[in-house]
Enzyme design. Structure first.
Site, PDB file in Angstrom:
ATOM      1  N   GLY A  12       0.836  -1.215   0.000  1.00 20.36           N
ATOM      2  CA  GLY A  12       0.000   0.000   0.000  1.00 20.36           C
ATOM      3  C   GLY A  12       0.854   1.242   0.000  1.00 20.36           C
ATOM      4  O   GLY A  12       0.483   2.289   0.548  1.00 20.36           O
ATOM      5  N   ALA A  13       2.009   1.142  -0.671  1.00 23.08           N
ATOM      6  CA  ALA A  13       3.020   2.202  -0.597  1.00 23.08           C
ATOM      7  C   ALA A  13       2.532   3.529  -1.155  1.00 23.08           C
ATOM      8  O   ALA A  13       3.028   4.591  -0.770  1.00 23.08           O
ATOM      9  CB  ALA A  13       4.274   1.750  -1.340  1.00 23.08           C
ATOM     10  N   ALA A  14       1.559   3.487  -2.058  1.00 21.27           N
ATOM     11  CA  ALA A  14       1.076   4.739  -2.652  1.00 21.27           C
ATOM     12  C   ALA A  14      -0.104   5.340  -1.880  1.00 21.27           C
ATOM     13  O   ALA A  14      -0.645   6.367  -2.277  1.00 21.27           O
ATOM     14  CB  ALA A  14       0.660   4.499  -4.099  1.00 21.27           C
ATOM     15  N   GLY A  15      -0.478   4.696  -0.782  1.00 21.62           N
ATOM     16  CA  GLY A  15      -1.628   5.179  -0.015  1.00 21.62           C
ATOM     17  C   GLY A  15      -1.242   6.275   0.959  1.00 21.62           C
ATOM     18  O   GLY A  15      -0.069   6.682   1.032  1.00 21.62           O
ATOM     19  N   GLY A  18       1.163   5.047   3.650  1.00 19.67           N
ATOM     20  CA  GLY A  18       2.453   4.834   2.981  1.00 19.67           C
ATOM     21  C   GLY A  18       3.217   6.137   2.826  1.00 19.67           C
ATOM     22  O   GLY A  18       4.429   6.208   3.081  1.00 19.67           O
ATOM     23  N   ASN A 132      -6.889  -2.848   7.925  1.00 17.00           N
ATOM     24  CA  ASN A 132      -8.026  -3.293   8.740  1.00 17.00           C
ATOM     25  C   ASN A 132      -8.907  -4.323   8.041  1.00 17.00           C
ATOM     26  O   ASN A 132      -9.019  -4.306   6.824  1.00 17.00           O
ATOM     27  CB  ASN A 132      -8.881  -2.083   9.107  1.00 17.00           C
ATOM     28  CG  ASN A 132      -8.305  -1.334  10.285  1.00 17.00           C
ATOM     29  OD1 ASN A 132      -7.855  -1.951  11.240  1.00 17.00           O
ATOM     30  ND2 ASN A 132      -8.319  -0.010  10.209  1.00 17.00           N
ATOM     31  N   ASP A 160      -3.740   2.731  19.238  1.00 19.71           N
ATOM     32  CA  ASP A 160      -4.690   2.807  20.353  1.00 19.71           C
ATOM     33  C   ASP A 160      -3.937   3.093  21.662  1.00 19.71           C
ATOM     34  O   ASP A 160      -4.377   3.871  22.500  1.00 19.71           O
ATOM     35  CB  ASP A 160      -5.467   1.485  20.460  1.00 19.71           C
ATOM     36  CG  ASP A 160      -6.044   1.081  19.111  1.00 19.71           C
ATOM     37  OD1 ASP A 160      -6.958   1.754  18.634  1.00 19.71           O
ATOM     38  OD2 ASP A 160      -5.541   0.104  18.514  1.00 19.71           O
ATOM     39  N   ARG A 163      -2.941   6.635  21.694  1.00 29.07           N
ATOM     40  CA  ARG A 163      -4.130   7.466  21.957  1.00 29.07           C
ATOM     41  C   ARG A 163      -4.471   7.446  23.447  1.00 29.07           C
ATOM     42  O   ARG A 163      -4.825   8.484  24.029  1.00 29.07           O
ATOM     43  CB  ARG A 163      -5.321   6.923  21.141  1.00 29.07           C
ATOM     44  CG  ARG A 163      -5.218   7.209  19.665  1.00 29.07           C
ATOM     45  CD  ARG A 163      -6.236   6.396  18.870  1.00 29.07           C
ATOM     46  NE  ARG A 163      -6.271   6.828  17.476  1.00 29.07           N
ATOM     47  CZ  ARG A 163      -6.787   6.120  16.481  1.00 29.07           C
ATOM     48  NH1 ARG A 163      -7.334   4.929  16.723  1.00 29.07           N
ATOM     49  NH2 ARG A 163      -6.787   6.588  15.255  1.00 29.07           N
ATOM     50  N   HIS A 188      -8.533  -4.404  17.562  1.00 25.75           N
ATOM     51  CA  HIS A 188      -8.410  -3.002  17.112  1.00 25.75           C
ATOM     52  C   HIS A 188      -9.759  -2.609  16.513  1.00 25.75           C
ATOM     53  O   HIS A 188      -9.947  -2.601  15.295  1.00 25.75           O
ATOM     54  CB  HIS A 188      -7.283  -2.854  16.089  1.00 25.75           C
ATOM     55  CG  HIS A 188      -7.222  -1.483  15.480  1.00 25.75           C
ATOM     56  ND1 HIS A 188      -6.979  -0.349  16.222  1.00 25.75           N
ATOM     57  CD2 HIS A 188      -7.395  -1.062  14.212  1.00 25.75           C
ATOM     58  CE1 HIS A 188      -7.004   0.706  15.426  1.00 25.75           C
ATOM     59  NE2 HIS A 188      -7.267   0.310  14.203  1.00 25.75           N
TER      60      HIS A 188
HETATM   61  N1  LIG Z   1      -4.316  -0.662  12.628  1.00 26.95           N
HETATM   62  C1  LIG Z   1      -4.467   0.647  12.687  1.00 26.95           C
HETATM   63  O1  LIG Z   1      -4.312   1.253  13.746  1.00 26.95           O
HETATM   64  C2  LIG Z   1      -4.854   1.452  11.477  1.00 26.95           C
HETATM   65  C3  LIG Z   1      -5.163   0.843  10.284  1.00 26.95           C
HETATM   66  N2  LIG Z   1      -5.523   1.566   9.185  1.00 26.95           N
HETATM   67  C4  LIG Z   1      -5.824   0.835   7.949  1.00 26.95           C
HETATM   68  O2  LIG Z   1      -4.700   0.882   7.075  1.00 26.95           O
HETATM   69  C5  LIG Z   1      -5.140   0.618   5.741  1.00 26.95           C
HETATM   70  C6  LIG Z   1      -4.543   1.609   4.752  1.00 26.95           C
HETATM   71  O3  LIG Z   1      -5.006   2.892   5.024  1.00 26.95           O
HETATM   72  P1  LIG Z   1      -4.670   4.132   4.051  1.00 26.95           P
HETATM   73  O4  LIG Z   1      -3.214   4.181   3.742  1.00 26.95           O
HETATM   74  O5  LIG Z   1      -5.307   5.292   4.671  1.00 26.95           O
HETATM   75  O6  LIG Z   1      -5.490   3.709   2.767  1.00 26.95           O
HETATM   76  P2  LIG Z   1      -5.320   4.266   1.262  1.00 26.95           P
HETATM   77  O7  LIG Z   1      -6.553   3.897   0.519  1.00 26.95           O
HETATM   78  O8  LIG Z   1      -4.848   5.672   1.249  1.00 26.95           O
HETATM   79  O9  LIG Z   1      -4.114   3.376   0.730  1.00 26.95           O
HETATM   80  C7  LIG Z   1      -4.219   1.989   0.608  1.00 26.95           C
HETATM   81  C8  LIG Z   1      -3.264   1.577  -0.479  1.00 26.95           C
HETATM   82  O10 LIG Z   1      -3.224   0.161  -0.509  1.00 26.95           O
HETATM   83  C9  LIG Z   1      -3.126  -0.231  -1.858  1.00 26.95           C
HETATM   84  N3  LIG Z   1      -3.538  -1.630  -1.986  1.00 26.95           N
HETATM   85  C10 LIG Z   1      -4.793  -2.142  -2.072  1.00 26.95           C
HETATM   86  N4  LIG Z   1      -4.734  -3.472  -2.228  1.00 26.95           N
HETATM   87  C11 LIG Z   1      -3.425  -3.830  -2.230  1.00 26.95           C
HETATM   88  C12 LIG Z   1      -2.733  -5.041  -2.382  1.00 26.95           C
HETATM   89  N5  LIG Z   1      -3.380  -6.197  -2.559  1.00 26.95           N
HETATM   90  N6  LIG Z   1      -1.387  -5.026  -2.333  1.00 26.95           N
HETATM   91  C13 LIG Z   1      -0.718  -3.876  -2.179  1.00 26.95           C
HETATM   92  N7  LIG Z   1      -1.308  -2.665  -2.052  1.00 26.95           N
HETATM   93  C14 LIG Z   1      -2.653  -2.643  -2.078  1.00 26.95           C
HETATM   94  C15 LIG Z   1      -4.035   0.754  -2.599  1.00 26.95           C
HETATM   95  O11 LIG Z   1      -3.728   0.797  -3.978  1.00 26.95           O
HETATM   96  C16 LIG Z   1      -3.704   2.058  -1.889  1.00 26.95           C
HETATM   97  O12 LIG Z   1      -2.627   2.747  -2.497  1.00 26.95           O
HETATM   98  C17 LIG Z   1      -6.674   0.644   5.793  1.00 26.95           C
HETATM   99  O13 LIG Z   1      -7.140  -0.690   5.884  1.00 26.95           O
HETATM  100  C18 LIG Z   1      -6.944   1.376   7.097  1.00 26.95           C
HETATM  101  O14 LIG Z   1      -8.205   1.079   7.621  1.00 26.95           O
HETATM  102  C19 LIG Z   1      -5.573   2.927   9.233  1.00 26.95           C
HETATM  103  C20 LIG Z   1      -5.261   3.591  10.388  1.00 26.95           C
HETATM  104  C21 LIG Z   1      -4.896   2.897  11.607  1.00 26.95           C
HETATM  105  O1  LIG Z   2     -10.618   3.906  12.178  1.00 24.35           O
HETATM  106  C1  LIG Z   2     -10.175   3.529  11.082  1.00 24.35           C
HETATM  107  O2  LIG Z   2     -10.832   2.998  10.195  1.00 24.35           O
HETATM  108  C2  LIG Z   2      -8.695   3.689  10.869  1.00 24.35           C
HETATM  109  C3  LIG Z   2      -8.077   3.117  12.074  1.00 24.35           C
HETATM  110  O3  LIG Z   2      -7.956   1.915  12.218  1.00 24.35           O
HETATM  111  C4  LIG Z   2      -7.797   4.024  13.200  1.00 24.35           C
HETATM  112  O4  LIG Z   2      -7.727   5.239  13.027  1.00 24.35           O
HETATM  113  O5  LIG Z   2      -7.629   3.492  14.301  1.00 24.35           O
END
Ligand SMILES: NC(=O)C1=CN([C@@H]2O[C@H](COP(=O)(O)OP(=O)(O)OC[C@H]3O[C@@H](n4cnc5c(N)ncnc54)[C@H](O)[C@@H]3O)[C@@H](O)[C@H]2O)C=CC1
Ligand SMILES: O=C([O-])CC(=O)C(=O)O
Length: 326
Positions: A12-15, A18, A132, A160, A163, A188
């Site tokens: 997800g490097a472009a997200g 990332g 997630n 968490d 936080r 989580h």
């Molecule tokens: N555990 C935690 O505390 C947290 C978890 N998250 C989760 O992290 C994840 C990513 O969040 P963001 O970066 O904001 O999302 P985003 O949508 O900005 O980026 C996700 C990236 O993953 C890529 N992607 C999708 N499927 C893929 C695959 N099979 N292989 C490689 N790359 C793939 C997409 O093309 C996109 O660039 C979400 O599931 C989000 O809910 C977010 C915040 C906290």
């Molecule tokens: O809430 C979400 O979907 C993203 C996340 O996991 C967090 O911010 O803890």
């Protein structure tokens, strides 16, 4: 440079996470200021171009510790020889969704990634799942990597934990560095249990009233992700990247004496959490291993909260079992 570069794969490097994470890894904050890193970025084919743009910016940072960047759209190649894998790539939730609603959409990502880690990662591989629903995605990946010790798969509850530290430090008027032994238990998700039962400031137990805990602290921490989405219109990114850095840094470099942190790790049955589930616990780290803190007395209030969150994890496990993902 004092050693060979460590290979770090980021999915997800472009997200958005990332984008916040990669520059901190390149600057040495993931592993230490004397450890060179080689980045291996995994994206879906449609997002490879955007990842290339981020890689150009990483080049432009002229980071002394950044020994190379490779970009892949094939998990087998991305995890080949990797030492640290940060599984971020997954769809984030939007307003009104719970993280568990992403199970089916995101679950499918983690099976091939677990298989690829099993096939080609380095023998010292450490995996952090951020995408997630993180705990159950980690379980999916782990169940497809039978040759990798199960304890190398973890999921992120450090955000968490951070936080909870921030909220408690405001309430008590002390620095976050003065608070020890906070813990996040369970999933989580909104059922998680941020516990102050064993928390200490300056060696003294923390004295806060139960009403504040129940009506303010616990819901604020547990629902913070949703509050960020409500405010930003997007889920948390920089704070998530920061917590991912903290999780891996602590895993590799250890916890301080007399303190612990929180991480979702494979349960060995401790505290009545069913074996094999990936649940958050208070953990210490030493010698590159996270270990569940043992022997804590759990009061009745905590017991009920832990059990409720663990029940949700059991449900998620059963759902992915039915979907054929584990
Ligand atoms: N555990 C935690 O505390 C947290 C978890 N998250 C989760 O992290 C994840 C990513 O969040 P963001 O970066 O904001 O999302 P985003 O949508 O900005 O980026 C996700 C990236 O993953 C890529 N992607 C999708 N499927 C893929 C695959 N099979 N292989 C490689 N790359 C793939 C997409 O093309 C996109 O660039 C979400 O599931 C989000 O809910 C977010 C915040 C906290
Ligand atoms: O809430 C979400 O979907 C993203 C996340 O996991 C967090 O911010 O803890």
């Amino acid at each position: 440079m004092t050693q060979a570069p460590v290979n770090v794969t980021v999915t997800g490097a472009a997200g958005q996470i990332g984008y916040a994470l990669l520059f901190r890894i390149a600057s040495g904050q993931l592993l230490g200021q004397d450890v060179p890193v080689k980045l291996r970025l995994l994206e879906i084919p449609q997002a490879v171009k955007a990842a290339e743009g981020t890689a150009m910016e990483l080049d432009d940072g002229a980071f002394p510790l950044l020994a190379g960047i490779d970009i892949f759209d094939d998990p087998k190649q991305a995890f080949e020889g990797t030492n640290i894998a940060l599984l971020v790539g997954a769809r984030p939730r939007s307003k009104g969704m719970e993280r568990g609603d992403l199970l089916e959409a995101n679950g499918g990502i983690f099976k091939p990634q677990g298989e690829a880690i099993n096939a080609g990662a380095a023998s010292d591989i450490k995996v952090l799942v951020v995408g997630n629903p993180a705990n159950t995605n980690a379980l999916i990946a782990q169940s497809h990597a039978p040759d990798v010790p199960a304890d190398r798969f973890t999921a992120m509850t450090r955000l968490d934990h951070n936080r909870a530290l921030a909220q408690l430090s405001k309430k008590l008027g002390v620095s976050v560095t003065e608070i020890k032994k906070l813990a996040i238990w369970g999933n989580h998700s909104a059922t998680q249990y941020p516990s102050v039962q064993h928390a200490e400031v300056a060696g003294q137990s923390v004295d806060v009233d139960q009403a504040w805990l129940e009506s303010d602290f616990i819901p604020t921490v547990a629902k913070r992700g949703a509050a960020i989405i409500e405010a930003r219109g997007l889920s948390s990114a920089a704070s998530a990247a920061s917590a991912a850095i903290d999780h891996v840094y602590t895993w590799v470099n250890g916890t301080a004496d007399g303190d612990w942190t929180s991480a979702a790790v494979v349960s060995d049955g401790s505290y009545g959490v069913p074996e094999g589930i990936i649940s958050s616990f208070p953990v210490t780290a030493a010698g590159g291993e996270y270990k569940i803190v043992q022997g804590l007395e759990i009061d009745e209030f905590s017991r009920a909260r832990i059990d409720a969150s663990v029940a949700e994890l059991v449900e998620e496990r059963d759902t992915v079992q039915k979907l054929g993902l584990i």
